[in-house]
Design an enzyme around this catalytic site. Structure first.
Site, PDB file in Angstrom:
ATOM      1  N   CYS A  96      35.450  -7.967 -40.166  1.00  0.00           N
ATOM      2  CA  CYS A  96      34.527  -8.280 -41.260  1.00  0.00           C
ATOM      3  C   CYS A  96      33.138  -8.632 -40.739  1.00  0.00           C
ATOM      4  O   CYS A  96      32.922  -9.741 -40.245  1.00  0.00           O
ATOM      5  CB  CYS A  96      35.109  -9.435 -42.074  1.00  0.00           C
ATOM      6  SG  CYS A  96      34.019 -10.002 -43.376  1.00  0.00           S
ATOM      7  N   CYS A 126      31.399 -11.518 -42.637  1.00  0.00           N
ATOM      8  CA  CYS A 126      31.856 -12.868 -42.269  1.00  0.00           C
ATOM      9  C   CYS A 126      31.331 -13.267 -40.889  1.00  0.00           C
ATOM     10  O   CYS A 126      30.969 -14.422 -40.685  1.00  0.00           O
ATOM     11  CB  CYS A 126      33.389 -12.937 -42.218  1.00  0.00           C
ATOM     12  SG  CYS A 126      34.251 -11.986 -43.467  1.00  0.00           S
ATOM     13  N   ASP A 127      31.336 -12.363 -39.930  1.00  0.00           N
ATOM     14  CA  ASP A 127      31.188 -12.769 -38.532  1.00  0.00           C
ATOM     15  C   ASP A 127      29.925 -12.308 -37.803  1.00  0.00           C
ATOM     16  O   ASP A 127      29.653 -12.790 -36.698  1.00  0.00           O
ATOM     17  CB  ASP A 127      32.417 -12.279 -37.733  1.00  0.00           C
ATOM     18  CG  ASP A 127      33.707 -12.920 -38.230  1.00  0.00           C
ATOM     19  OD1 ASP A 127      33.634 -14.063 -38.709  1.00  0.00           O
ATOM     20  OD2 ASP A 127      34.766 -12.277 -38.164  1.00  0.00           O
TER      21      ASP A 127
END
Ligand code: FAD
Length: 308
Positions: free
Chosen positions: A135, A138-139
């Protein structure tokens, strides 16, 4: 939630489930949507959606999810935040089994979507959350100014690699063929982006590192068998998806990869049970196709209920 029999239970609150909920509530069906995490599904981990009609400048995945949820709720959609662990779909009343109780419905729409496939190579599990990610939304910020490896060649891999370039200094995009599968406009952007280096004809063999985390991704050239260690701080994996179908077991007909088989009305092999979106056998898994499927499924469920 009450113990009465619902007209319709929808499993999954991604774009497909929310759309089915919108249509069903407008048809005045007594409907419950069951979602195990939060509404929005995979678009919650999508930075920017620019191919969903009606948003000429594009829209963030989280914003699109919030709008879809608000629209369905405005027509009365009720949601239960629970995980469906099994179903017993045969007969006029379908049983939906949660951890501590069962719910019952006259019709069922399965919109449980899919999740990212793993590479199944050494180091993938060991470095998950310590360099390995599925992701970018997200990261990506954790890799600001660093080098990452991205694996894949389809729309998601290319779109998300482009997003990574907003944060990282360099992306090695590893693809097993000598040309990308992604939509042409995405290919053009990736191939002209100075931060993206293509690693053609190559497959990942192992993710290497130590106590400090991920250090390199070992790739093998499928034409020459040459092994190369790409020094990197992170590895993002986008090689396709698997259906969220464990709770279905063998109650419905599925294809060899586990996707639910449906006809043009989204009817599964069991009467009164419909499937839509990424969990069904379909040539294209996108928001536009998921919502189209869901509208058909909801109307088909309504017709089934009314004996049409
Ligand atoms: P999902 O979005 O997968 O939603 C399924 C829902 O069901 C989830 O919320 C899940 O928690 C829930 N669920 C699963 N099992 C259970 C259970 N047992 N009990 C209760 N709930 C359950 N598409 C585009 O059109 N444009 C893009 O730019 C785009 N970019 C993408 C980028 C990424 C990184 C990813 C991963 C996908 C992208 N897609 C894009 C694809 C798009 O997100 C999917 O096609 C779409 O979300 C499918 O919707 P769905 O409702 O069928 O399934």
């Amino acid at each position: 939630m009450d113990s009465n029999i619902y007209d319709l239970v929808i499993i999954g609150g991604g774009p497909a489930g929310l759309t089915a909920g919108l249509y069903a509530c407008r048809a005045r069906m007594k409907t419950l949507l069951i979602e195990k995490m939060m509404p929005g599904g995979q678009i919650m981990i999508t930075d920017w959606v620019e191919n969903y009609p009606g948003f000429p400048e594009g829209i963030s995945g989280a914003d699109l999810a919030e709008r879809m949820t608000r629209q369905a709720e405005a027509f009365g959609l009720e949601t239960a935040y629970e995980e469906v662990v099994a179903i017993r779909p045969q007969g006029d009343v379908k049983e939906i089994i949660l951890a501590d109780k069962s719910l019952f419905a006259k019709t069922l729409i399965i919109a449980a979507g899919a999740f990212a496939k793993k590479l199944q190579i050494p180091g993938e599990d060991e470095f998950y959350g310590r360099g390995v990610s599925f992701c970018a939304t997200c990261d990506a910020p954790f890799f600001r100014g660093k080098t990452v490896v991205a694996i894949g060649g389809g729309d998601t891999a290319v779109q998300e690699s482009l997003y990574l370039t907003k944060f990282v200094d360099r992306v090695f995009l590893v693809h097993r063929r000598d040309q990308l599968r992604a939509t042409r406009i995405l290919q053009e952007r990736a191939l002209s982006n100075p931060k993206i280096t293509m690693v053609w004809n190559s497959v990942p063999e192992a993710i290497l590192g130590g106590e400090k985390g991920l250090a390199a991704v070992r790739v093998r050239n499928v034409k020459t068998d040459e092994i190369q260690d790409l020094a990197a701080d992170g590895c993002f994996i986008w090689i396709g998806i698997t259906p969220n179908a464990d709770f279905i077991q063998d109650t419905l007909a599925r294809d060899s990869q586990g996707f639910i088989l449906v006809n043009a009305r989204m009817e599964t092999s069991v009467p009164g049970v419909f499937a839509c979106g990424d969990i069904r056998n379909t040539p294209l898994r996108q928001v536009a196709t998921a919502v189209g499927d869901a509208a058909i499924a909801a109307v088909a469920a309504e017709h089934y209920l009314n004996g049409f």
